[in-house]
Design an enzyme around this catalytic site. Structure first.
Site, PDB file in Angstrom:
ATOM      1  N   SER A 165       3.170 -29.808 -25.074  1.00  0.00           N
ATOM      2  CA  SER A 165       2.630 -28.663 -25.820  1.00  0.00           C
ATOM      3  C   SER A 165       2.292 -28.926 -27.279  1.00  0.00           C
ATOM      4  O   SER A 165       1.650 -28.104 -27.912  1.00  0.00           O
ATOM      5  CB  SER A 165       3.596 -27.483 -25.749  1.00  0.00           C
ATOM      6  OG  SER A 165       3.384 -26.775 -24.560  1.00  0.00           O
ATOM      7  N   LYS A 181       4.920 -22.073 -35.487  1.00  0.00           N
ATOM      8  CA  LYS A 181       4.563 -21.469 -34.200  1.00  0.00           C
ATOM      9  C   LYS A 181       5.299 -20.141 -34.043  1.00  0.00           C
ATOM     10  O   LYS A 181       6.470 -20.037 -34.459  1.00  0.00           O
ATOM     11  CB  LYS A 181       4.940 -22.447 -33.081  1.00  0.00           C
ATOM     12  CG  LYS A 181       4.396 -22.114 -31.698  1.00  0.00           C
ATOM     13  CD  LYS A 181       4.720 -23.258 -30.711  1.00  0.00           C
ATOM     14  CE  LYS A 181       4.264 -22.990 -29.299  1.00  0.00           C
ATOM     15  NZ  LYS A 181       4.541 -24.143 -28.410  1.00  0.00           N
ATOM     16  N   SER A 187       0.767 -25.581 -25.614  1.00  0.00           N
ATOM     17  CA  SER A 187       0.835 -24.195 -26.034  1.00  0.00           C
ATOM     18  C   SER A 187       0.826 -24.023 -27.557  1.00  0.00           C
ATOM     19  O   SER A 187       0.577 -22.923 -28.041  1.00  0.00           O
ATOM     20  CB  SER A 187       2.106 -23.547 -25.475  1.00  0.00           C
ATOM     21  OG  SER A 187       3.249 -24.190 -25.979  1.00  0.00           O
TER      22      SER A 187
END
Lengths: 487, 481
Positions: free
Chosen positions: A165, A66, A141
């Site tokens: 997330s 990420k 996310s």
């Protein structure tokens, strides 16, 4: 063949010399580029990497990270304009450990700006699309990380999980999302969103792979004071144990039998039907599963409490983004003006809204009523769940009331489904409980996920339960087979 | 009559190997941005790691200032935007400071005064800014340096009290070894809050704040000027503005900004630092580490050793000197003699050579042995000092020196009289003057000669006695002939 293979399978291929580390990387790199236009998984795709001679446990395995993990000399944007050119000078502990273990970084994945958001739609390089249906969101996310695993680009990816997330996009992507006990994995180098809720988490296509990666990442880190000594936590130990005799509970207010029969929401009804069918399958393994009821108002308070705490911490955590010592600095007549202009132009409106909320919540006159009360609610919920963990080994629940939403759908924020079911995974962040999402069914060709959350530090048991349930779902190692590709 | 009400906020950088929350060295450097870790720049993803040594030193200081200590160590975030604050918040202590409700007794004009310590907390220093006309430079060397802030109650009334407090506080830092407290390096800085009121009034006047004054004499200037200015203002029927003022080169204070509503720092507990329990065992351990402090020794020296106040003052000023004195005192019988050697030899030598006690060649042991010889009358006081000076010069143990260079005092009368007689034979004119003219000055001449020819080893008192006897004997003989 590379695509869709698990870590275990790829390691075997390497050991049998059916493929090479370079080949694995080439294939992952090809897939990353191939799907970039349609799905937008990556902020940065690495085209050249040094593949080291390593005999580490993840040797030669491609993975995605990420874009809110600090990677020295590799652009790290947190999908925000304010960091669009930021190249870190140090490595996150997670990245360092993965390098040591021999894993090969394929790219840095898109997230909701600064990890704030649950849809995967607010990154500065555009929305991330769901591999199972391009018109739907993947969830956030950790959107790019989830999509890259769901597309079969990489066998695993690293995300961060502050509310859900990782576990929510995993559910929408038909893959595994595992958030370990708070402190099991170091957060050093993870761009902080809400420090007391932030977890490093793993996306993979089966439970065992998730456990294997966590085993590599775990450990006390002198750089992160909240990391715990996990010498005695062996994540893969007992993963194949029989689960007969274990006791699980689900909360009536989240997913009760009665809800299934009374709801007018067809998608929710289908979800709950499949969920309860799955529970019956699990029961047949000798697992006792009971419905437990708790104070509904406590559950209704999860989302507001989560918003209060996370926005408050986020406001402070992101106060470093002023363009002064790093970041995209804007001009101004005074230093104050430079900082104001940098922040005004650097953040999207959504982020500013959260900062204003956070600032408001922390104000002297509101702090007691909003922030400290939210902290109390958090404590009450954690106490209640911990209490239940005295009698039960784990909690089981559907991750969402349905499949991944389309981009244009809106949710009624005060409905029961939204307020309780859609946001209950934050319980895992409130208490730092180990929590894993695995796919358990399909509705109209789209995956749905269930979640198992257990006692703090009992990650091995949670993985054991998930691994055995996974065998009942028939959905181990699935991925979205889009694109007619021969890799 | 007016009375001033003064409160101080003292910042002191702690002496530690690394910074308060990062592993960068905690060192002063003239080269900017030398000692900087990612944490000190507030880069995304950094986490604070608490410096144990800084916590220990802050707690030690709190204990030395008789503060109540918390049951656990936790930190809070103080949120505000300023270019010298890279994280956008400062890690500090609000919820549970290291010390609360303490005090320090100071002696001003012969009277004891108890200065209340409102609180003592541990925090991190900011970066330093250098403003130019068109730009500002930032040096992050100071960013994250451990800092303690000590807030007094508003109980001081004069600049003399304030300065005495600051000096005593600084000496406590030095005694404890928690900081070098060098104001020229900005290691010790002070904010002054000051207001004046009519003596009989119970209501406090409007408070004026002066920030970041480094040197103590500037603190004194600022207070003295402010008291005068504020009284004048009131006398003229003008109002005192609640404002921040700065002290300028000319010793006057100038308004910087009017204080608007206090900034809301939106404090909350730092989530990245788990709380650490402070056990009673640990506190007891720390208490044992606190040496006898300056003013306690001062009282002891005056009461027990009957020391003069000014002697006591100079001896207690520096812990190492006080320790040195106490060690020598223990080894010797004659405390008065020890004090004499300390003040007239040790301190003056340190001054003259511009060295510190650690650099001094003479150890406690050496000094003790020399004093013991003086006590036994084996050498004179002056002779003792001379040996010590030579010892420093030649870097030889004074006792060795006495043996090696035969520097023992000549006390043997037979040996002395032989020498004296020889000198008198060589100087018949002077003998004649004594006998015939009763010129007593020649005694000094003979003493001088005796000392010179004995390499200053002759016991001067005995020599004097023998010279007088010999001259008298010769006079008698002459007359009787």
């Amino acid at each position: 063949m590379y695509r869709g293979k698990s870590i275990e399978e790829l390691t075997e291929q390497l050991e049998k010399k059916e493929t090479t580390k370079e080949e694995l990387f080439q294939q992952a790199n090809f897939l990353a580029h191939h799907f970039q236009k349609d799905y937008n998984c990556f902020v940065t795709i690495l085209d050249q990497v040094k593949i080291k001679d390593s005999s580490g446990p993840l040797s030669g395995i491609p993975y995605a990270l990420k874009d809110n993990f600090s990677t020295s000399k590799i652009l790290t944007t947190a999908s925000s304009n304010i960091l669009k050119d930021y190249v870190p000078v140090y490595d996150a502990t997670v990245y360092r450990k993965l390098k040591q273990a021999g894993a090969t970084l394929v790219g840095k994945t898109v997230l909701d700006e600064l990890a704030m958001g649950g849809n995967g739609t607010t990154g500065h390089t555009g929305v991330v699309r769901n591999p199972w249906d391009k018109n739907r969101l993947i969830g956030g996310s950790s959107a790019g990380s989830a999509a890259s695993v769901a597309l079969g680009i990489v066998p695993f990816a690293i995300g961060s999980d502050t509310g859900d997330s990782v576990r929510k996009p995993a559910a929408f992507g038909g893959i595994v999302g595992y958030k370990p006990t708070y402190g099991l994995i170091s957060r050093y180098g993870l761009f902080a969103f809400a420090s007391s809720l932030d977890h490093v988490a793993i996306l993979s296509r089966n439970t065992k792979d998730a456990g294997m990666v966590a085993e590599v990442l775990k450990g006390k880190d002198p750089q992160d004071m909240v990391t715990i000594n996990s010498d005695k936590i062996h994540l893969l130990e007992g993963i194949e144990n029989e689960i007969a005799g274990k006791k699980l509970f689900y909360l009536k207010e989240i997913c009760g039998e009665e809800m299934k029969d009374t709801t007018t929401d067809q998608e929710l009804k289908k979800t709950l039907d499949q969920f309860h069918q799955m529970l019956d399958k699990i029961r047949k393994q000798g697992v006792m599963i009971e419905e437990v009821s708790i104070d509904k108002s406590l559950l209704e308070a999860i989302y507001p409490a989560y918003m209060c705490i996370s926005c408050a911490e986020a406001t402070s955590n992101n106060a470093n983004l002023t363009g002064i010592s790093f970041g995209s600095r804007k001009t101004g007549k005074t230093i104050e003006e430079v900082m104001i202009n940098t922040r005004t132009e650097g953040f999207s409106e959504l982020i500013k809204r959260r900062f204003i909320l956070g600032s408001y919540i922390l104000q002297k006159e509101n702090q007691e009523k909003l922030f400290l009360n939210a902290c109390r609610v958090r404590r009450l919920i954690v106490e209640k769940i911990t209490d239940l963990f005295q009698d039960y080994d784990a909690m089981i629940s559907p991750c969402s009331g349905g499949v991944a939403p389309t981009f244009d759908s809106t949710s009624e924020k005060l409905s029961d489904r939204y307020l309780i079911l859609e946001n209950h995974l934050a319980i895992g962040n409130f208490g730092g409980f180990p929590s894993i999402t695995i796919p358990y069914g399909m509705i109209d060709g789209l995956p749905i996920g269930l979640n198992i959350t257990g006692r703090v530090k009992e990650d091995a048991l949670v993985l054991n339960l998930a691994n055995q349930v996974e065998k009942l779902t028939g959905m181990k190692n699935i991925y979205a087979k889009v694109g007619d590709l021969d890799v | 009559m007016y009375k001033a009400v003064i409160g101080l906020e003292v910042h002191c950088e702690l002496e530690t190997k690394s910074k308060n929350f990062s592993s960068a060295p905690n060192q002063f450097s003239k080269i900017p941005n030398q000692h900087v870790a990612p944490t000190d720049l507030g880069l995304p993803g950094i986490l604070p790691v608490v410096n144990k040594e800084a916590c220990k030193k802050a707690l030690l200081t709190a204990i030395a200032l008789h503060c109540e200590n918390p049951n656990e160590i936790i930190f809070d975030r103080k949120n505000y935007f300023y270019p010298d604050l890279p994280k956008g918040y400062q890690i500090t202590q609000v919820t549970k400071p290291m010390g609360k409700n303490g005090y320090l007794d100071i002696l001003v004009q012969g009277k004891w005064k108890r200065v209340g310590i409102h609180q003592l907390h541990l925090e991190e220093d900011t970066a330093s800014l250098e403003h130019d006309k068109n730009y500002t430079l930032i040096d992050y060397n100071r960013s994250g340096v451990p800092l303690i802030e000590i807030v007094t109650e508003p109980c001081l009334e004069t600049s003399e009290e304030a300065i005495t407090f600051l000096e005593d506080l600084k000496d406590i830092f030095l005694y404890l070894g928690v900081s070098e407290a060098k104001s020229n390096y900005g290691q010790m800085r002070c904010d002054v809050n000051i207001s004046v009121k009519k003596e009989e009034s119970t209501e406090l006047g409007t408070k004026v704040e002066m920030k970041n004054i480094n040197a103590f004499h500037r603190v004194k200037q600022a207070i003295d000027y402010e008291i005068k200015r504020q009284i004048n203002q009131l006398e003229n029927g003008e109002k005192i503005l609640q404002e921040t003022r700065r002290i300028a080169e000319d010793g006057k204070t100038y308004a910087m900004r009017e204080k608007v509503d206090a900034i809301d720092y939106k404090y909350f507990i730092e989530p990245n630092i788990p709380s650490t329990k402070i056990t009673n065992e640990y506190l007891n351990e720390l208490k044992k580490m606190i040496p006898k402090l300056k003013m306690d020794r001062y009282i002891q020296y005056i009461e027990k050793y009957k020391m003069k106040e000014e002697d006591a003052k100079v001896l207690v000023k520096n812990k190492k000197i006080a320790d040195y004195f106490e060690q020598v005192q223990k080894n010797c019988h004659d405390t008065e003699l020890v004090i004499h050697f300390m003040t007239t030899f040790i301190l003056s030598t340190l001054n003259k050579l511009e060295i510190s006690l650690e650099e001094l060649w003479i150890t406690e042991e050496m000094l003790s042995k020399v004093i013991q010889l003086v006590e036994k009358g084996q050498i004179s006081l002056d002779h003792g000092k001379k040996i010590l000076y030579q010892s420093i010069e030649k870097k030889i143990d004074p006792i060795e020196l006495i043996k090696k260079e035969n520097l023992h005092q000549i006390n043997d009368e037979k040996e002395l009289i032989v020498l004296i007689k020889k000198i008198m034979e060589e100087n018949p004119e002077q003998v004649r003057q004594y006998i015939e003219e009763d010129n007593f000055h020649v005694i000094n001449f003979f003493i001088g000669q005796t000392m010179k020819q004995s390499n200053r080893q002759a016991n001067p008192n005995k020599s004097l006695e023998l010279i007088q006897q010999e001259l008298e004997r010769r006079k008698q003989n002459e007359q009787s002939i």
